[in-house]
Design a protein around this motif. Structure first.
Motif, PDB file in Angstrom:
ATOM      1  N   UNK A  33       0.849  -1.183   0.000  1.00  0.00           N
ATOM      2  CA  UNK A  33       0.000   0.000   0.000  1.00  0.00           C
ATOM      3  C   UNK A  33       0.889   1.239   0.000  1.00  0.00           C
ATOM      4  N   UNK A  34       0.375   2.371  -0.478  1.00  0.00           N
ATOM      5  CA  UNK A  34       1.180   3.593  -0.422  1.00  0.00           C
ATOM      6  C   UNK A  34       1.491   3.959   1.017  1.00  0.00           C
ATOM      7  N   UNK A  35       2.679   4.486   1.236  1.00  0.00           N
ATOM      8  CA  UNK A  35       3.110   4.843   2.586  1.00  0.00           C
ATOM      9  C   UNK A  35       2.532   6.206   2.950  1.00  0.00           C
ATOM     10  N   UNK A 121       5.800   7.667   6.878  1.00  0.00           N
ATOM     11  CA  UNK A 121       4.665   7.826   5.968  1.00  0.00           C
ATOM     12  C   UNK A 121       4.459   9.309   5.687  1.00  0.00           C
ATOM     13  N   UNK A 122       3.786   9.591   4.583  1.00  0.00           N
ATOM     14  CA  UNK A 122       3.459  10.962   4.193  1.00  0.00           C
ATOM     15  C   UNK A 122       2.095  11.320   4.765  1.00  0.00           C
ATOM     16  N   UNK A 123       2.039  12.395   5.543  1.00  0.00           N
ATOM     17  CA  UNK A 123       0.796  12.829   6.182  1.00  0.00           C
ATOM     18  C   UNK A 123       0.042  13.802   5.280  1.00  0.00           C
ATOM     19  N   UNK A 124      -1.271  13.974   5.515  1.00  0.00           N
ATOM     20  CA  UNK A 124      -2.060  14.887   4.677  1.00  0.00           C
ATOM     21  C   UNK A 124      -1.583  16.332   4.716  1.00  0.00           C
ATOM     22  N   UNK A 125      -0.881  16.736   5.778  1.00  0.00           N
ATOM     23  CA  UNK A 125      -0.415  18.120   5.866  1.00  0.00           C
ATOM     24  C   UNK A 125       0.890  18.348   5.118  1.00  0.00           C
ATOM     25  N   UNK A 126       1.405  17.314   4.428  1.00  0.00           N
ATOM     26  CA  UNK A 126       2.639  17.451   3.671  1.00  0.00           C
ATOM     27  C   UNK A 126       3.882  17.062   4.438  1.00  0.00           C
ATOM     28  N   UNK A 127       3.768  16.786   5.726  1.00  0.00           N
ATOM     29  CA  UNK A 127       4.927  16.384   6.515  1.00  0.00           C
ATOM     30  C   UNK A 127       5.116  14.875   6.438  1.00  0.00           C
ATOM     31  N   UNK A 128       6.334  14.426   6.724  1.00  0.00           N
ATOM     32  CA  UNK A 128       6.645  13.003   6.786  1.00  0.00           C
ATOM     33  C   UNK A 128       6.791  12.617   8.251  1.00  0.00           C
ATOM     34  N   UNK A 129       6.203  11.480   8.637  1.00  0.00           N
ATOM     35  CA  UNK A 129       6.084  11.114  10.048  1.00  0.00           C
ATOM     36  C   UNK A 129       6.567   9.682  10.254  1.00  0.00           C
ATOM     37  N   UNK A 272       1.468   8.099  -4.718  1.00  0.00           N
ATOM     38  CA  UNK A 272       1.612   6.728  -4.204  1.00  0.00           C
ATOM     39  C   UNK A 272       3.040   6.577  -3.680  1.00  0.00           C
ATOM     40  N   UNK A 273       3.365   7.197  -2.554  1.00  0.00           N
ATOM     41  CA  UNK A 273       4.749   7.176  -2.062  1.00  0.00           C
ATOM     42  C   UNK A 273       5.159   5.803  -1.547  1.00  0.00           C
TER      43      UNK A 273
END
Length: 588
Positions: A33-35, A121-129, A272-273
């Motif tokens: 699945x996309x990250x 994973x890539x969050x909806x706000x554009x940050x990576x978490x 699809x990261x």
């Protein structure tokens, strides 16, 4: 707490431990699945739906031990989170779809290997978490953050499958001090003193517009090394941040210290990261993604520890936090994690937590290669240095999303390097786009449309600004710190051009955006040697015939400390007509 509420809490805790324990050694790069954070939320929702009600009474540790080959790779985290009660009952794990199973395996462990970062994973706000510290904070919050006594026996051995953990509740009788109540509390304070304190307001109750860490040298002063070392820790801060922060800054004859922190990176694709590559291949494990996950875990754990029963489903909580805000509070969302984190992790208290985490780790793992032979004075110095760097270089700086995150087109031609440090910071407004952008999708679309206009219509090599500030809590990298921009004709090589998205002729930007331009961005540039300490701030209209940065914003700019009053504005009606150009097309 009623039996029903207790059971629901155990189910939620069990779901977290399933995520921890699906596979002990996942193979990086195998997710189907996309990250995306949305994928993690989907996995949590499916687990919550399938968790059998009859198993609600089992503790989090029971769920963990029921997973095949499960177990925490972090002895300190296991001691603090699994140590309350251990059962040997085997449970049948709820069946997940193969796609979600693969996702959980992919994000179960955070690591940095060969310039790639895993478990993010890539969050909806554009940050990576990073997911691992996020889950650790959620679990600590569900257990109820408390003061935990450090073992007094320095010969304590690392926990293993046969270890019987002490009852932490019995170690600290009748004390359930929440994280906010511990802020600023000396680790040597008595439990009676802690219990008598009035809890501070949690970060979500504070005005985000007023939260800006006041960085002062005395904030991170070294503790008195002649005093007794800490005897307690706050489990929430230790499992999310303090342990890793301390280990990152350890130095010794046989150890390697990573002093840099907060490195960003780029996804292979945004829709699809799957692969995240760090911009610095030699980056510290404390990347921006890890620190984002640690702060999110601490903030949400703090919220859960104070939330009344029944607590919200974790999938619902994360959807709110990475969306419009928890419980309708726009201040408690991921966009403002640094501001809220600054209120939760005040420097004096964080020093004690980092110091205490290193003491506990030293006692749980006597043969730890980075801790062997280190005395209390050395541990205190590490804790002080680590806290100072984290507070100044991360919490005190704005979150800057790199060009790859907003989908920048390549630079046309060869960029000209700047001769640093520079002496000026020029303030602009974009005028068009006129409406302020308040979410990542809109801000990123604005960046792409401005770059397209500057390259195709203006004929420039790239977007003209050095940096662009949205009303979503983020700074967007334009030409950046090192390349000459095209923002202030005749002066581009002498200063950075910073634009706020919007038309500020009659109204002002959001407080968070103003704080970035006035305080955070220049302060961090000075600290990094990119901007002179005696820099001057000018409005675009003071150097070029234009109305930019708008009448309302310029009038406010004139009251800021570094504003140069000696340069008179050059506003003209002709410039005003020219600035009212047709907006470039917007593409989402």
């Amino acid at each position: 707490m009623s039996p029903g509420h207790w059971k629901s809490t155990m189910v939620v805790q069990g779901i977290l431990w399933i995520l921890y324990g699906v596979l002990l050694q996942p193979e990086p790069g195998t997710a189907t699945m996309p990250l995306l954070m949305d994928s993690v939320i989907q996995a949590l929702a499916e687990l919550e739906q399938k968790a059998p009600a009859t198993e609600a009474s089992y503790t989090a540790s029971s769920w963990l031990l029921s997973a095949q080959d499960s177990g925490s790779h972090n002895p300190l985290r296991r001691f603090l989170l699994e140590g309350q009660t251990l059962k040997t009952i085997k449970l049948d794990l709820p069946s997940l779809s193969p796609e979600l199973q693969g996702l959980i395996e992919e994000v179960a462990r955070h690591s940095v290997q060969n310039g790639k970062e895993y478990g993010v994973v890539l969050a909806p706000d554009g940050s990576t978490v990073a997911v691992e510290p996020l889950l650790a904070g959620l679990e600590a919050g569900l257990q109820g953050p408390r003061v935990v006594n450090l073992p007094l026996d320095s010969t304590a051995t690392p926990p293993d499958a046969e270890t019987t953990f002490p009852d932490i509740g019995a170690m600290v009788p009748d004390v359930r001090a929440t994280s906010p109540g511990l802020r600023g509390v000396s680790p040597d304070a008595t439990f009676a003193d802690v219990g008598a304190m009035s809890p501070n307001d949690r970060a979500a109750d504070l005005d985000v517009g007023d939260i800006s860490p006041d960085i002062r040298p005395d904030q991170a002063s070294s503790p008195d090394t002649k005093a007794n070392p800490p005897t307690t820790v706050d489990s929430l801060l230790v499992v999310t941040l303090a342990r890793d922060l301390g280990l990152n800054f350890l130095q010794g004859p046989h150890t390697q210290s990573h002093s840099e922190l907060g490195t960003e990176g780029c996804w292979d694709q945004l829709s699809v990261p799957r692969t995240f590559t760090l911009l610095d291949p030699e980056a510290s494990p404390l990347t921006t993604a890890f620190l984002n996950g640690a702060l999110d875990g601490a903030l949400l754990g703090d919220y859960l520890s104070q939330a009344p029963e029944p607590r919200p489903p974790l999938s619902h909580l994360l959807s709110q936090y990475y969306g419009a805000g928890v419980a309708g509070d726009p201040g408690l969302r991921s966009n403002f994690r640094r501001q809220n984190g600054a209120a939760l992790t005040l420097a004096p208290a964080l020093i004690q937590q980092v110091w205490g985490a290193l003491i506990l780790l030293q006692r749980l793992e006597p043969v730890h290669p980075q801790l062997q032979g280190m005395n209390q004075e050395q541990l205190a110095q590490v804790a002080t240095h680590a806290t100072k760097e984290f507070t100044e270089a991360f919490l005190g700086c704005p979150a800057i999303l790199p060009r790859c995150r907003w989908g920048a087109a390549p630079y046309r031609g060869r960029p000209t390097p700047l001769h640093l440090p520079l002496a000026f910071l020029y303030v602009h407004h974009t005028y068009v786009p006129a409406p302020p952008c308040t979410d990542f999708l809109r801000c990123a679309a604005n960046m792409r449309s401005m770059q397209l206009f500057h390259q195709d219509t203006r004929g420039w090599d790239d977007i003209g600004y050095s940096f662009v500030v949205g009303s979503d809590g983020y700074v967007y990298e334009g030409r950046g710190w090192y390349w000459v921009g095209a923002h202030t004709r005749g002066y581009n090589s002498r200063g950075f051009g910073v634009a706020l998205i919007g038309n500020y002729t009659a109204e002002l930007p959001a407080d968070s955006a103003l704080r970035v331009v006035r305080d955070e961005l220049p302060r961090c540039a000075v600290r990094a040697g990119l901007l002179r300490p005696d820099y001057m701030m000018l409005g675009h209209r003071q150097l070029v015939h234009t109305d930019c940065p708008g009448e309302a914003l310029f009038n406010l700019l004139r009251t800021w400390p570094h504003f140069n009053t000696n340069v008179k504005p050059r506003t003209t009606r002709r410039a005003s007509r020219r600035s009212k150009r047709k907006p470039p097309p917007m593409t989402l």
